[in-house]
Enzyme design. Structure first.
Site, PDB file in Angstrom:
ATOM      1  NE  ARG A  49       2.883   4.065   2.783  1.00 21.91           N
ATOM      2  CZ  ARG A  49       3.810   4.938   3.177  1.00 21.91           C
ATOM      3  NH1 ARG A  49       5.057   4.819   2.736  1.00 21.91           N
ATOM      4  NH2 ARG A  49       3.510   5.932   3.989  1.00 21.91           N
TER       5      ARG A  49
ATOM      6  CE  LYS B 132       0.362   5.924   0.706  1.00 18.73           C
ATOM      7  NZ  LYS B 132      -0.858   6.197   1.497  1.00 18.73           N
TER       8      LYS B 132
ATOM      9  CG  HIS C   3      -2.378  -2.547   5.345  1.00 19.97           C
ATOM     10  ND1 HIS C   3      -1.391  -1.618   5.077  1.00 19.97           N
ATOM     11  CD2 HIS C   3      -3.327  -1.878   6.054  1.00 19.97           C
ATOM     12  CE1 HIS C   3      -1.732  -0.449   5.592  1.00 19.97           C
ATOM     13  NE2 HIS C   3      -2.897  -0.583   6.187  1.00 19.97           N
TER      14      HIS C   3
ATOM     15  NE  ARG D   9       2.339   0.486   6.266  1.00 19.30           N
ATOM     16  CZ  ARG D   9       3.287   1.414   6.248  1.00 19.30           C
ATOM     17  NH1 ARG D   9       4.551   1.067   6.146  1.00 19.30           N
ATOM     18  NH2 ARG D   9       2.982   2.702   6.338  1.00 19.30           N
TER      19      ARG D   9
ATOM     20  CG  HIS E  82       2.646   6.733   9.024  1.00 19.98           C
ATOM     21  ND1 HIS E  82       2.189   6.056  10.138  1.00 19.98           N
ATOM     22  CD2 HIS E  82       2.250   5.990   7.955  1.00 19.98           C
ATOM     23  CE1 HIS E  82       1.557   4.960   9.749  1.00 19.98           C
ATOM     24  NE2 HIS E  82       1.577   4.903   8.433  1.00 19.98           N
TER      25      HIS E  82
ATOM     26  CE1 TYR F  68      -0.318  -0.165  13.854  1.00 19.61           C
ATOM     27  CE2 TYR F  68       0.429   1.966  13.064  1.00 19.61           C
ATOM     28  CZ  TYR F  68       0.042   0.670  12.817  1.00 19.61           C
ATOM     29  OH  TYR F  68       0.019   0.202  11.538  1.00 19.61           O
TER      30      TYR F  68
END
Length: 318
Positions: free
Chosen positions: A161, A185, A262, A265, A288, A297
């Site tokens: 990220r 995160k 992004h 990424r 994730h 994806y």
């Protein structure tokens, strides 16, 4: 009768909870603060507050967002913030009900991410490398070019990220490091491998920053960050990198609107899957928590499977 707590007070309590209990980072907290401030301003205009707004008032706010031209994705994000806020207020017994519980958001299909081709990424990498090797560039300009090339190599090699990338510590560029520890995160850490090109780019950039420390003209000072700056955070901002990246895209013959951190990424993930990587591995690399986030994806996997059947099945030609 006890006075109702102000919206600002409740927002502060809510954000404190997110930071303490869920490990929400500064970017997440800023996004919630912006969304809830806008919601609070609307409530103020119609004579309400977080503490007394009813479901219909919340519906009126969502309708107001639509009237103001907000995209369905933005409306859905505001609704999510409202739901989290009122769940918190209910749990803390600040309210005895949850007016957001029965709200429905805008219907939206999850769009496929824009993906740069491998050739497009290669063009950007080659152009960034050329700029970093320009012999006629001033020391400060060459250092900025080396930084951009390093950022690009590391981003495409890792799929970080942008907030993770610009905040990499200087220790990430250790000599012969094959992996870097990334804090993502929720303050969660993960190991991400580096390829040879990204390791070399980091080594070259680090060597240049060391040399620049003794040159007062460059303005480089000691820092714990790999990509330092003089801003409040101490490291390069996401916005600065995004701006540099768009300028590089134009210099590479690409449209600036198609390129962002992004998007790169997404390119990292899509190109890995196209070449046979397992979806679970890509999920881990991207950081994730939920596989459903990575499943955006799956169109790449499906196309690859179709291609395999078309090209390799013994009866495909019949």
């Amino acid at each position: 009768m006890r006075a109702k707590p102000s919206d600002a007070k409740l927002t502060g309590l809510f954000l404190d909870m997110l930071a303490a209990e869920q490990g929400a980072g500064p970017n997440t907290l800023d996004a919630y603060r912006r969304d809830l401030t806008d919601f609070s301003e609307f409530l103020g205009r119609v004579g309400h507050s977080f503490a007394d707004a009813e479901t219909q008032t919340l519906r009126d706010y969502l309708a107001d967002l639509d009237t103001r031209g907000f995209k369905s994705t933005s409306v859905a994000r505001r609704l999510s913030a409202m739901r989290h806020l009122y769940r918190f207020l209910l749990n803390e017994r600040i309210r005895g009900d949850d007016p957001a519980a029965i709200l429905s958001g805008p219907k939206r299909g999850r769009g496929l991410p824009k993906v740069l081709s491998i050739a497009d990424v290669d063009r950007m990498l080659r152009r960034a490398r050329e700029l970093s090797e320009a012999e006629d560039a001033s020391p400060s300009k060459r250092l900025r070019a080396l930084r951009l090339y390093c950022l690009l190599e590391v981003l495409y090699a890792t799929g970080l990220r942008v907030s993770e990338l610009v905040a990499l510590p200087r220790t990430a560029a250790k000599r012969d490091a094959r992996m870097i520890v990334v804090r993502g995160k929720g303050n969660k850490e993960r190991l991400v491998p580096l390829n040879e090109a990204s390791r070399q780019a980091m080594a070259d950039y680090l060597a240049a920053t060391e040399a620049a420390k003794s040159d007062k003209k460059t303005g480089v000072a000691a820092s714990k960050w790999l990509f330092p700056s003089f801003g409040e955070s101490g490291h390069l901002t996401r916005q600065h990198f995004a701006r540099d990246l768009k300028e590089l895209a134009v210099a590479s013959g690409l449209q600036a609107r198609l390129v962002s951190p992004h998007v790169l990424r997404h390119a990292f993930a899509s190109h890995l899957l196209h070449n046979g990587a397992d979806l679970r591995i890509v999920q881990t690399l991207l950081g994730h928590t939920d596989i459903s986030t990575t499943q955006i994806y799956t169109h790449v996997v499906e196309e690859r499977l179709k291609s395999l059947v078309r090209d390799l099945h013994p009866l495909a030609e019949k």
